[in-house]
Design a protein around this motif. Structure first.
Motif, PDB file in Angstrom:
ATOM      1  N   ALA A   1      13.189  -7.802  -7.959  1.00 44.03           N
ATOM      2  CA  ALA A   1      11.957  -7.440  -7.245  1.00 44.03           C
ATOM      3  C   ALA A   1      11.306  -8.692  -6.651  1.00 44.03           C
ATOM      4  CB  ALA A   1      10.994  -6.736  -8.199  1.00 44.03           C
TER       5      ALA A   1
ATOM      6  N   LEU B   1      10.724  -9.337  -2.754  1.00 43.08           N
ATOM      7  CA  LEU B   1       9.376  -9.534  -2.211  1.00 43.08           C
ATOM      8  C   LEU B   1       9.248 -10.889  -1.510  1.00 43.08           C
ATOM      9  CD1 LEU B   1       7.114  -8.009  -5.016  1.00 43.08           C
ATOM     10  CD2 LEU B   1       7.469  -7.124  -2.708  1.00 43.08           C
TER      11      LEU B   1
ATOM     12  N   TYR C   1      10.919 -10.394   1.779  1.00 46.11           N
ATOM     13  CA  TYR C   1      10.088  -9.511   2.610  1.00 46.11           C
ATOM     14  C   TYR C   1       8.876 -10.263   3.175  1.00 46.11           C
ATOM     15  CZ  TYR C   1       6.768  -5.808   3.766  1.00 46.11           C
ATOM     16  OH  TYR C   1       5.855  -5.021   4.423  1.00 46.11           O
TER      17      TYR C   1
ATOM     18  N   GLU D   1       5.632  -1.283   2.382  1.00 44.16           N
ATOM     19  CA  GLU D   1       4.583  -1.631   1.424  1.00 44.16           C
ATOM     20  C   GLU D   1       4.153  -0.429   0.585  1.00 44.16           C
ATOM     21  OE1 GLU D   1       1.463  -4.373   3.176  1.00 44.16           O
ATOM     22  OE2 GLU D   1       3.406  -5.031   3.947  1.00 44.16           O
TER      23      GLU D   1
ATOM     24  N   HIS E   1       6.783  -0.144  -1.986  1.00 40.78           N
ATOM     25  CA  HIS E   1       6.581  -1.149  -3.047  1.00 40.78           C
ATOM     26  C   HIS E   1       5.579  -0.663  -4.096  1.00 40.78           C
ATOM     27  CE1 HIS E   1       7.744  -4.528   0.030  1.00 40.78           C
ATOM     28  NE2 HIS E   1       8.793  -3.881  -0.426  1.00 40.78           N
TER      29      HIS E   1
END
Ligand SMILES: CCCCCCCCCCCCC/C=C/C(=O)SCCNC(=O)CCNC(=O)[C@H](O)C(C)(C)COP(=O)(O)OP(=O)(O)OC[C@H]1O[C@@H](n2cnc3c(N)ncnc32)[C@H](O)[C@@H]1OP(=O)(O)O
Length: 249
Positions: free
Chosen positions: A33, A37, A40, A86, A89
């Motif tokens: 993760a 992230l 991203y 998002e 997420h």
């Protein structure tokens, strides 16, 4: 002969093994993760930086905002649409943000990009479009670089300060740009009847995009203050270390 379950010895060992495996899996997930992230946020910072540079270059070369939207629209659509992730997420729990807050924020942006500015060509040269574009761009460069540096554990104070101060001006400016753009679109929508469904039809449903836009504009009145006060609370928490509910005294 006592079985392993009866004497508890091997049972304990297998429970410990399972716990170790679960912890290992959690660590791998949290590593994945964090890696995702980081990627991203770097990609989004870069995307919005490219947009900022393109806008400045356009204005310096042409000396006008006319044609600006057309020149940057592909990059804008790509990165703003990518931001739908998002919501994912939040849903899968890899960021501790509210799905509702993020959902309102992202969906209002997607709506502005696709259902207003992309779909209604005559308004693309309105000054209000520049207003929200500049406001979104500065906000997003600051926000995504804040997340990136935080994940890398090297957050410069200036970025943190900018993330929790720029919005005080940029949020109202961005919202004003959005509302003025929707307002400018109203006559065109009324005249063309775009995205509207008229009766009679075989499904017996009607939809008027013009009234939908009026309702959307009205919905900013309750929603915007909530988002703004949410950001002000976050600001107090992050910059001044205020623990909002959990305080002991
Ligand atoms: C169909 C039509 C619908 C129309 C609806 C219309 C109504 C709309 C009304 C409202 C209109 C709003 C329009 C918006 C306009 C603009 O954007 S104008 C430009 C200026 N805007 C801003 O300044 C707004 C910025 N907004 C925000 O930052 C949002 O509130 C947010 C993006 C939703 C952030 O929410 P928040 O809960 O404050 O999150 P954070 O504090 O940033 O993060 C919480 C924790 O989560 C971690 N995190 C979040 N995202 C990431 C990530 N990408 N990567 C890594 N980590 C992330 C973050 O680090 C925090 O973690 P902790 O530090 O551990 O708490």
């Amino acid at each position: 002969m006592a079985s392993s379950e009866e004497d508890g010895t091997n049972g304990g060992a297998s429970e410990a093994g399972e716990e170790k495996e679960t912890t290992g899996r959690r660590r791998r997930l949290s590593f994945l993760a964090t890696a995702w992230l980081t990627f991203y946020n770097i990609a989004m910072t870069a995307g919005w930086l490219v947009l900022a540079i393109a806008m400045v270059r356009f204005y310096m070369e042409k000396g006008t905002h006319r044609g600006l939207y057309k020149s940057i629209q592909k990059t804008l659509k790509f990165f703003q649409t990518f931001a739908l992730l998002e919501i994912v997420h939040c849903l899968i729990g890899i960021v501790p943000t509210s799905v509702l807050v993020t959902g309102v924020q992202v969906s209002s942006r997607i709506f502005m990009v696709w259902l207003i500015t992309h779909s209604i060509k005559p308004i693309q040269n309105e000054e209000s479009v520049v207003l929200f574009l500049v406001s979104w761009t500065v906000t997003e460069i600051t926000r995504y670089s804040f997340y990136t540096f935080s994940l890398l554990d090297h957050l410069p104070y200036f970025i943190k300060w900018a993330r929790y101060n720029f919005f005080i001006i940029l949020y109202p400016v961005g919202v004003a740009g959005e509302l003025l753009t929707i307002y400018a679109a109203l006559p065109y929508v009324k005249k063309t009847g775009m995205f509207s469904i008229r009766l009679p039809n075989k499904y017996n449903v009607s939809f008027d995009y013009y009234y939908f836009l009026l309702i959307t504009m009205a919905s900013y009145i309750p929603l915007f203050p909530q988002l703004y006060f949410h950001m002000l609370r976050q600001r107090r928490k992050v910059l001044h270390g205020e623990v909002i509910v959990e305080k002991d005294d």
